[in-house]
Design a protein around this motif. Structure first.
Motif, PDB file in Angstrom:
ATOM      1  N   PRO A   1       0.802  -1.239   0.000  1.00  0.00           N
ATOM      2  CA  PRO A   1       0.000   0.000   0.000  1.00  0.00           C
ATOM      3  C   PRO A   1       0.825   1.274   0.000  1.00  0.00           C
ATOM      4  CG  PRO A   1      -0.095  -1.091   2.148  1.00  0.00           C
ATOM      5  CD  PRO A   1       0.575  -2.044   1.212  1.00  0.00           C
ATOM      6  N   TRP A   2       2.074   1.239   0.469  1.00  0.00           N
ATOM      7  CA  TRP A   2       2.888   2.450   0.536  1.00  0.00           C
ATOM      8  C   TRP A   2       3.553   2.780  -0.803  1.00  0.00           C
ATOM      9  CZ3 TRP A   2       3.141  -1.547   4.073  1.00  0.00           C
ATOM     10  CH2 TRP A   2       2.548  -1.285   5.314  1.00  0.00           C
TER      11      TRP A   2
ATOM     12  N   ASN B   1       2.190   3.682  -9.461  1.00  0.00           N
ATOM     13  CA  ASN B   1       2.932   4.789 -10.070  1.00  0.00           C
ATOM     14  C   ASN B   1       4.379   4.879  -9.600  1.00  0.00           C
ATOM     15  OD1 ASN B   1       0.823   5.550 -11.645  1.00  0.00           O
ATOM     16  ND2 ASN B   1       0.405   7.485 -10.615  1.00  0.00           N
ATOM     17  N   LEU B   2       4.638   4.543  -8.345  1.00  0.00           N
ATOM     18  CA  LEU B   2       6.011   4.612  -7.841  1.00  0.00           C
ATOM     19  C   LEU B   2       6.863   3.450  -8.353  1.00  0.00           C
ATOM     20  CD1 LEU B   2       5.620   5.937  -4.195  1.00  0.00           C
ATOM     21  CD2 LEU B   2       6.190   7.177  -6.295  1.00  0.00           C
ATOM     22  N   ILE B   3       6.245   2.547  -9.101  1.00  0.00           N
ATOM     23  CA  ILE B   3       6.981   1.539  -9.868  1.00  0.00           C
ATOM     24  C   ILE B   3       7.147   2.007 -11.305  1.00  0.00           C
ATOM     25  CG2 ILE B   3       6.960  -0.824 -10.748  1.00  0.00           C
ATOM     26  CD1 ILE B   3       7.519  -0.691  -7.779  1.00  0.00           C
TER      27      ILE B   3
ATOM     28  N   GLU C   1      -5.501  -0.124  -2.744  1.00  0.00           N
ATOM     29  CA  GLU C   1      -4.836  -0.181  -1.442  1.00  0.00           C
ATOM     30  C   GLU C   1      -4.011   1.078  -1.196  1.00  0.00           C
ATOM     31  OE1 GLU C   1      -4.805  -2.595  -3.677  1.00  0.00           O
ATOM     32  OE2 GLU C   1      -6.024  -4.135  -2.678  1.00  0.00           O
ATOM     33  N   THR C   2      -3.355   1.574  -2.239  1.00  0.00           N
ATOM     34  CA  THR C   2      -2.530   2.775  -2.090  1.00  0.00           C
ATOM     35  C   THR C   2      -3.387   4.021  -1.929  1.00  0.00           C
ATOM     36  OG1 THR C   2      -0.777   1.750  -3.405  1.00  0.00           O
ATOM     37  CG2 THR C   2      -0.708   4.142  -3.178  1.00  0.00           C
ATOM     38  N   ILE C   3      -4.467   4.108  -2.679  1.00  0.00           N
ATOM     39  CA  ILE C   3      -5.376   5.254  -2.554  1.00  0.00           C
ATOM     40  C   ILE C   3      -5.939   5.323  -1.138  1.00  0.00           C
ATOM     41  CG2 ILE C   3      -7.578   6.223  -3.350  1.00  0.00           C
ATOM     42  CD1 ILE C   3      -6.943   4.988  -6.096  1.00  0.00           C
TER      43      ILE C   3
ATOM     44  N   SER D   1      -6.220   3.412   9.897  1.00  0.00           N
ATOM     45  CA  SER D   1      -5.390   2.596   9.006  1.00  0.00           C
ATOM     46  C   SER D   1      -6.298   1.787   8.094  1.00  0.00           C
ATOM     47  CB  SER D   1      -4.475   1.662   9.805  1.00  0.00           C
ATOM     48  OG  SER D   1      -5.251   0.732  10.542  1.00  0.00           O
ATOM     49  N   THR D   2      -5.724   1.187   7.085  1.00  0.00           N
ATOM     50  CA  THR D   2      -6.497   0.394   6.122  1.00  0.00           C
ATOM     51  C   THR D   2      -6.273  -1.092   6.378  1.00  0.00           C
ATOM     52  OG1 THR D   2      -4.716   0.292   4.482  1.00  0.00           O
ATOM     53  CG2 THR D   2      -6.168   2.233   4.424  1.00  0.00           C
TER      54      THR D   2
END
Length: 558
Positions: free
Chosen positions: A176-177, A181-183, A297-299, A317-318
Motif C-alpha cells: 500500500p505504501w 505509479n512509484l513503480i 490499497e494505495t489510494i 489505518s487500512t
C-alpha cells in the motif's frame, strides 16, 4: 479544468506538488475545512462530535508521530461509562460508500479509458526496445568485430531482464505504501536515461551490460499492466481489457524492427536507441503528469494518512496496512522468488501452460533471425522493407483480438455465469492451437524465391492469430483458477517463458542454416518447431479433461 485537476492530483507530479506545498495545492476532499470524518470508521457520533477530536489543520501539520501517538492515547483514556469518548484500537479506513468517486471502479468512463490508453502507450514505448536494434545487427558485427551470435546477446539479456523484473516489481506494486505509479515512473525514468549509454556504447561488453539493466527496467508494464487494468475495469470487462492491452504488448516487438530498420539504414544502429529514448521520454512526461494512481490499497492508505493528520489520531489505518504490519524481508523474498517457482513446478497445469507460452515466445524470437534470412537473403529486401515484413504479425493480432473478445462476450461468459468450470475456456484453444504448427510450416516452406514474399508474411499472421488466442486462454484460465496467488502465477510465467525464449535467437540462425535446404532456407528448421508445437496441442485437450481434478488437489488453486 476541474477534470484535469482531478486527473493530475494523484499522478506522481500531483502528489509531489501536494507534498512540497504542505497540502495546500491539489487538496483532497477530506482536507477541506467542512469535511466530516464518516462515522463508519469507528466513532460514535452520539457520544462525541468529530469537532472534539479534529485539530487545526495548520497545527497538525507540525505534529510529529509522537504527538499523534499521544493524541491517540488521550482519546482512549475514557471507558465510556461516564460519557467520555471510548474508541477501538483501530479504525479501518475504507471507501465512503459504494459510489465513492475516488474508487477507480467508480471513475468516469473517460478517465478509466485514459488510464488504459496510458498503460498501453507505456507498454509499446518500452517493448519497442527489445528487438529495435536487430536490423542493424551487421553494423554491430562490423564495428565491434564480433560474430552474429555475440551481437545477439544484447537481445537475449534484455529478454531475460524483463522476465526477472516482474518477480520484484509485481509484489512491490501490491504494497500500500508504493502502489503502481512509484513503480512505473522511476523505472521509466531510468529506462530513458539508460538509452544514452546504450547508444554511446564503445564495445560489445558495455552494450550487453546496459541492455541487461534496461531490460529489467522495462518490465513494470509486463509485471503490473494487467493489475492496472484490473484496478479500473469490472471483473466482467477485465478479460476484454486484458486482450486489448495484449495487442500493444505484441505491437512493441513488431514496431521495434521497423523503426530500427529505418534508422539503421538512414543513419546507423545507434540511432535506433536515440529514437527509443525520444519515444520513452514522451511516455515519461505524459505519465508523470497525467497517470493517476490506480491501486485501491494505495489510494486508501493515503486517505488514512490524511485522516491521521487531520484528526491527530494514529489509529486510522487500512486493511492492507494492517495486513502488512508484520511485513518482513523474508516474506518478501518468499513472495518474490520462492512462491512463483514453487507454483510453477508443483502445479502440473501451470507447468505445462508455461511451457506452451514459452514455445510461442521462442518461435517469435526465432523469427527475428528467420525474417532476415527469408526477406533479405531470399527476396533481397532492404532494412526498411525488412521492418515492414513484420506487419503481418501486427495485422494478425488485431484479427485475433477481435475474434477473442467476441468469443469471450458471446460464448464464454454465458457459460461461466451458468456455473461451468474455468476449463471450458480450453475449447477455444481447440481452434487456435492447431494454427501454430500449420502456420510455422506454411511460413517455412513458402520462404523461397519462386513464391511471392507476401505468402510467408501471411503465414506469420496466421501464427500470431493462434498464438495470441492461446496466450489469452492461458492467462484467463490462470486468472480464474489461481486468484489468490495471481501475482505469483503470472510472475512465474513471465520468468519461465522469457528465460526459455531468450537463448533461441542465439542458435536460431545456425539451426536454420544447417538444417536447410538451400532452396527453402528455413524449411526444416520450421518443421522442427512445428513438430514441437503439434505436440503442445495435447495440453489444452488434457487440461480440459483433467484440469478440474488437478485443481481440487492443489493448495494454491481456487
Amino acid at each position: 479544468m476541474a477534470a484535469i485537476i482531478d486527473l493530475a492530483r494523484t499522478s506522481v507530479a500531483g502528489e509531489l506538488i501536494h507534498f512540497v506545498s504542505g497540502g495546500r495545492l491539489f487538496q483532497f476532499p477530506d482536507q477541506h475545512a467542512d469535511f466530516v470524518v464518516p462515522v463508519q470508521f469507528g466513532l460514535d457520533s452520539e457520544k462525541s462530535s468529530f469537532r472534539d477530536i479534529v485539530v487545526n489543520d495548520v497545527d497538525i501539520e507540525k505534529k510529529s508521530d509522537a504527538d499523534l501517538e499521544a493524541k491517540r492515547d488521550s482519546l482512549s483514556d475514557g471507558d465510556g461509562d461516564d460519557g467520555t469518548l471510548s474508541l477501538p484500537d483501530q479504525f479501518t479506513v475504507d471507501w465512503y460508500g459504494p459510489s465513492d468517486p475516488e474508487n477507480p471502479q467508480n471513475w468516469p468512463r473517460w478517465k478509466r479509458y485514459l488510464v488504459i490508453f496510458e498503460i498501453c502507450f507505456l507498454t509499446v514505448a518500452v517493448y519497442i526496445g527489445s528487438a529495435i536494434y536487430t536490423p542493424g545487427l551487421q553494423q554491430i558485427v562490423e564495428e565491434f568485430h564480433v560474430n552474429d551470435v555475440v551481437a545477439l546477446i544484447p537481445l537475449t539479456v534484455y529478454v531475460v531482464g524483463y522476465g526477472i523484473g516482474p518477480m520484484v516489481f509485481a509484489p512491490l506494486s501490491e504494497t500500500p505504501w508504493i502502489g503502481r505509479n512509484l513503480i512505473y515512473i522511476p523505472s521509466l525514468f531510468l529506462f530513458v536515461i539508460l538509452q544514452v549509454p546504450t547508444a554511446l556504447s564503445k564495445n560489445i561488453g558495455g552494450l550487453i551490460t546496459v541492455r541487461a539493466i534496461t531490460g529489467f527496467m522495462s518490465s513494470p508494464p509486463l509485471a503490473n499492466g494487467g493489475a492496472s487494468m484490473g484496478d479500473v475495469l469490472s471483473p466482467a470487462n477485465l478479460a476484454i481489457g486484458l486482450s486489448f492491452w495484449s495487442i500493444f504488448a505484441v505491437q512493441g516487438p513488431v514496431f521495434g524492427p521497423f523503426l530500427g530498420g529505418v534508422f539503421s539504414q538512414v543513419k546507423n544502429w545507434r540511432w535506433s536507441f536515440w529514437i527509443l529514448m525520444w519515444i520513452s521520454s514522451l511516455a515519461l512526461v505524459f505519465l508523470f503528469f497525467l497517470l493517476p494512481e490506480t491501486s485501491p490499497e494505495t489510494i486508501l492508505q493515503r486517505r488514512a494518512r490524511r485522516l491521521r493528520i487531520r484528526t491527530g489520531d494514529a489509529r486510522y489505518s487500512t486493511k492492507a496496512e494492517q495486513e502488512y504490519a508484520n511485513f518482513s524481508i523474508r516474506s518478501f523474498i518468499y513472495d518474490c522468488i520462492a512462491r512463483p517457482i514453487i507454483i510453477t513446478f508443483t502445479e502440473p497445469g501451470v507447468f505445462f501452460l508455461n511451457w506452451y507460452t514459452a514455445l510461442i515466445y521462442a518461435v517469435m524470437y526465432c523469427w527475428f533471425e528467420a525474417f532476415p534470412i527469408v526477406f533479405v537473403g531470399v527476396h533481397h529486401f532492404n532494412l526498411i522493407q525488412l521492418g515492414l515484413s513484420y506487419f503481418g504479425i501486427s495485422i494478425g493480432v488485431l484479427i485475433a483480438c477481435a475474434a477473442f473478445i467476441s468469443t469471450i462476450r458471446y460464448w464464454l461468459l454465458p457459460r461461466l455465469i451458468r456455473g461451468q468450470p474455468p476449463e471450458i475456456i480450453f475449447k477455444v484453444a481447440f481452434f487456435a492451437a492447431p494454427m501454430l504448427p500449420i502456420a510455422i510450416l506454411f511460413f517455412g516452406w513458402s520462404a523461397t524465391a519462386s513464391v511471392h514474399w507476401i505468402v510467408p508474411i501471411i503465414g506469420s499472421g496466421i501464427f500470431i492469430v493462434g498464438g495470441f488466442t492461446v496466450f489469452q486462454v492461458v492467462f484467463n484460465y490462470l486468472g480464474m483458477s489461481y486468484p489468490r496467488y495471481l501475482a505469483s502465477v503470472f510472475a512465474g510465467n513471465d520468468l519461465f517463458r522469457s528465460c526459455f525464449a531468450a537463448p533461441f535467437p542465439l542458435f536460431a540462425k545456425a539451426m536454420f542454416t544447417h538444417l536447410g535446404p538451400t532452396k527453402f532456407p528455413v524449411g526444416w528448421g520450421s518443421t522442427l518447431l512445428a513438430c514441437v508445437a503439434a505436440l503442445m496441442v495435447l495440453i489444452p485437450i488434457v487440461l480440459l479433461k483433467l484440469g478440474s481434478k488437478l485443481r481440487s488437489k492443489s493448495i494454491y488453486a481456487n
